[in-house]
Design a protein around this motif. Sequence first.
Motif: not given
Length: 462
Positions: A234-260
């Motif tokens: 229930n966090r608009h903009g950083a909701n489902c699976f944001h905790w995994i996406i945050e990690e993948k952003k650090k490694t460059g495996e997620w490059t889409i400008d979206r946080d959920e």
Amino acid sequence: MENTVEYTLRMKKELNAQVLVVGAGLAGFGAAVAAARNGARVLLIDRAAMAGGMATTGLVGPFMTCFNNNDDGKGRDRQLIMGIFDELCRRTEEKGGAIHPEKVEGMTSYCSYLWDSHRHVTPFQSEILALVMDEMLEEAGVTVLFGVTLCDCITEGGRVSRVIVAMKEGLCAIRAGLIIDCSGDADAAWFAGAPTVLGNGRGTMQPTSLFFEVDHIDRDRFLGELEANRHRLNRHGANCFHWIIEEKKKTGEWTIDRDELGNYEQNLPGRWKINTTRMAGVDATDTAQSSEALREGRRQVQQVLDFMRENLPGCEEIRLVQVASALGIRETRHIAGHYTLTVEDIMEQRRFADSVVSFAYALDVHNASGGGVTFTCVKDYYNIPYRCLLPRGVDNMLVAGRCISGDSEAAASYRVMPACCALGQAAGTAAAIALKAGVNPARVDTDLLRKTLRDQGAVICD
């Protein structure tokens, strides 16, 4: 200096209608059905191969809430968008293609585990929705032509005398007493010379998306991961699976400008609509920019699929069902109408004597850069006046859908499909009344319009 070409053609074909509706999305569908049911001879045109617009060719879903904003779930829930929209939902449900919003709660798989302004969404199958829309249009007596592209409007003395379209047979002129622009981009109004505003008036528009659908997900494992992390949701903009996406952003495996991962289960268990791609800085009234956004969207779809397959429980065998054939557009032109609805009107619940739609979805602004959204809930409901449907400078035109007269922030609420359908019903009903009275839409008796809408199932809160 741009090259210009002068081209003269004697058209061999002219069509006639009392009411021409441009665009067969939810707004155009509502307008055409309403006008025809109220006695008008209606022609509905669309460049796509089916009715439904974003809901079908765009695969956008679910329908966002059509209820009032009852934040805590303990107050009185009221369905605000009724009439033609409610009939569409119920008939689609009867065919096994939807779940009526009264049966859908927040913080579930149907609303991507959101609560605020996401209670009572409507999950649906786009294929069955299109079929029901066909049936309702046919029953109302609407003439529908697909594969028709608007090219221009010929105006004489502040009125559109003919609309020029491209058909398989070639260019064609359409003569209509009244035109309802439900193009989403205010195309007809723009061609007719009505003043419009692009985005926020300073070159910024909400980003575009490309929806897609998936299945072959192990539903129990997938939802089990979300249920185990409800405290993170229930966090608009950083909701489902944001905790995994945050990690993948650090490694460059997620490059889409979206946080959920926006994931909305349909009424078929295990089949989801995915709303995660994001293409910002796109002016969707520009063909080259829209084309590149579609190509980038398809590239992002594959990245999201790979991410889900490699990182999310239950998605090891995920299968792509289909990708939208139309770009998901949140914002382009807004007409400058007889009244411009502002964000202050919405947040302060200002009342209008000519209100024709009551709505309650949040101000849902997808940020133009940096990912995320700015999401502001409204208080209970707000009203949209009829004057917002009237473009300045074109006497025989109405506008319905996301391109009515409103500022960019206000449009972030009513741009969603339930409101568009209700705005269409209001425009179509007004057109039929105007024809019977022999007046321009601006001279319609709004008391009669509001009474007719209510008699035909619409909800207008005073």
